[in-house]
Design an enzyme around this catalytic site. Structure first.
Site, PDB file in Angstrom:
ATOM      1  N   LYS A  98       0.679  -0.569  -0.127  1.00 45.57           N
ATOM      2  CA  LYS A  98      -0.183   0.131  -0.041  1.00 45.57           C
ATOM      3  C   LYS A  98       0.507   1.180   0.162  1.00 45.57           C
ATOM      4  CE  LYS A  98      -3.829  -1.864   2.612  1.00 45.57           C
ATOM      5  NZ  LYS A  98      -4.726  -3.032   3.530  1.00 45.57           N
TER       6      LYS A  98
ATOM      7  N   GLN B 278      -4.580  -1.362   9.222  1.00 47.61           N
ATOM      8  CA  GLN B 278      -4.747  -2.302   8.642  1.00 47.61           C
ATOM      9  C   GLN B 278      -5.335  -3.895  10.156  1.00 47.61           C
ATOM     10  OE1 GLN B 278      -3.648  -3.312   5.824  1.00 47.61           O
ATOM     11  NE2 GLN B 278      -3.531  -5.657   5.982  1.00 47.61           N
TER      12      GLN B 278
ATOM     13  N   ASP C 237     -11.256   2.575   3.594  1.00 39.28           N
ATOM     14  CA  ASP C 237     -11.526   1.414   3.416  1.00 39.28           C
ATOM     15  C   ASP C 237     -12.969   1.894   2.888  1.00 39.28           C
ATOM     16  OD1 ASP C 237      -8.982  -0.293   3.966  1.00 39.28           O
ATOM     17  OD2 ASP C 237      -9.167   0.006   5.737  1.00 39.28           O
TER      18      ASP C 237
HETATM   19  N1  GUN Z   1      -6.754  -6.005   6.476  1.00 38.69           N
HETATM   20  C1  GUN Z   1      -6.846  -6.529   4.507  1.00 38.69           C
HETATM   21  N2  GUN Z   1      -7.126  -6.566   4.547  1.00 38.69           N
HETATM   22  C2  GUN Z   1      -7.468  -4.953   4.502  1.00 38.69           C
HETATM   23  C3  GUN Z   1      -8.026  -3.765   4.188  1.00 38.69           C
HETATM   24  O1  GUN Z   1      -8.707  -3.568   2.938  1.00 38.69           O
HETATM   25  N3  GUN Z   1      -7.852  -2.950   4.554  1.00 38.69           N
HETATM   26  C4  GUN Z   1      -7.180  -3.222   6.235  1.00 38.69           C
HETATM   27  N4  GUN Z   1      -7.098  -1.968   7.626  1.00 38.69           N
HETATM   28  N5  GUN Z   1      -6.857  -4.264   6.366  1.00 38.69           N
HETATM   29  C5  GUN Z   1      -7.017  -5.661   5.692  1.00 38.69           C
END
Ligand code: GUN
Length: 281
Positions: free
Chosen positions: A53, A97, A120
């Site tokens: 990311k 996350q 998100d």
């Molecule tokens: N853990 C796995 N996929 C995601 C996501 O898209 N966003 C976040 N914040 N955590 C994750």
């Protein structure tokens, strides 16, 4: 017949080029779109996701800040960090996350993120906005799936879409997005009886369970669009989705591969959401 492939890497490249152009335009006005990524603990998969990311932000001209904390971080301290990021004018998007360590209430943390920075799309305000068709951030993975359908010019009106999986992150928002485009939507899950009878009626199938071979060739209507959200490992340790790709591609009209399908689109839509957060100011 072999299905057409919906290439998530090629589509991501196009969309990210647009993000980079719009980010440059914002920078020319003195605004640098900024994403804060918060990682608590040492989960190996999370570390890879977070790194990807942050790198994607850099590649598209977005500012990103990675905050890493030990698994022992208290819930109160994490909430204090979220609060500081909510008030930081250089940060337009906040991503905590998941999963979080067991002593931290993930729901409480997500609800602490300002909906204006919830890139998100996990906040109940974002989920509610999607539900009633108001502006708000859409969760990145189902949003990416919608972009893939759009990229092939697929008109969902009156089509039967079957979503396999009912998670808050993918299945449920996916169903709402398909419904918003006037599809007739069926949500299937672990309690569904005779899944095959339903998928055989589907013009579009989205598989989002997290289990290999949830969808096999005998379950697919000829010509259907098949979108595979799964990220699993096969017996040889190779990345694979929820769909038996080799079998299903001989029946479907369109199919997304794993890897190179929905995965890159998820990160791309995070960039799009962050850019939009910055554009909204
Ligand atoms: N853990 C796995 N996929 C995601 C996501 O898209 N966003 C976040 N914040 N955590 C994750």
């Amino acid at each position: 017949m072999t299905a057409h492939i919906i290439d998530g890497i090629a589509l991501s490249k196009q969309l990210r080029a647009d993000v980079a152009r719009r980010a440059a335009a914002l920078r020319a006005r003195g605004v640098v779109p900024g994403l804060a990524v918060v990682l608590v603990g040492e989960n190996p998969a999370s570390q890879v996701y977070v790194r990807n990311k942050v790198k994607a932000c850099e590649d598209s001209g977005l500012h990103s800040v990675l905050e890493r904390y030990p698994a022992t971080l208290s819930e109160a301290d994490l909430l204090a960090r979220v609060d500081a990021l909510n008030r930081d004018p250089a940060i337009h998007g906040i991503l905590v996350q998941l999963p979080l360590p067991a002593h931290i209430d993930a729901h409480k943390v997500i609800e602490a993120i300002s909906p204006a920075k919830d890139v998100d799309g996990f906040h109940v305000a974002s989920a509610g906005a999607l539900m009633v068709g108001q502006p708000g951030f859409w969760p990145c993975t189902p949003y990416g799936c919608m972009k893939m359908l759009e990229s092939i010019g697929y008109d969902l009106k009156g089509k039967h879409a079957v979503v396999i999986g009912r998670s808050n992150i993918v299945g449920k928002p996916m169903a709402l997005m398909l419904l918003q485009k006037n599809a007739t939507v069926t949500i299937c899950h672990s309690g569904t009886q005779n899944l095959k009878a339903l998928t055989l009626q589907a013009d579009v199938v989205v598989a989002a369970v997290g289990k290999r071979n949830v969808l096999t060739a005998d379950m697919v209507k000829p010509g259907a669009v098949v979108i595979d959200v799964g990220m699993n490992r096969n017996d040889e340790g190779k990345l694979c989705g929820d769909v038996d790709f080799d079998g299903v591609k001989e029946v479907a009209g369109w199919i997304t591969p794993v890897p190179g399908g929905v995965g890159p689109m998820t990160i791309t839509m995070l960039l799009v959401n962050t850019l939009e957060a910055a554009e909204r100011g």
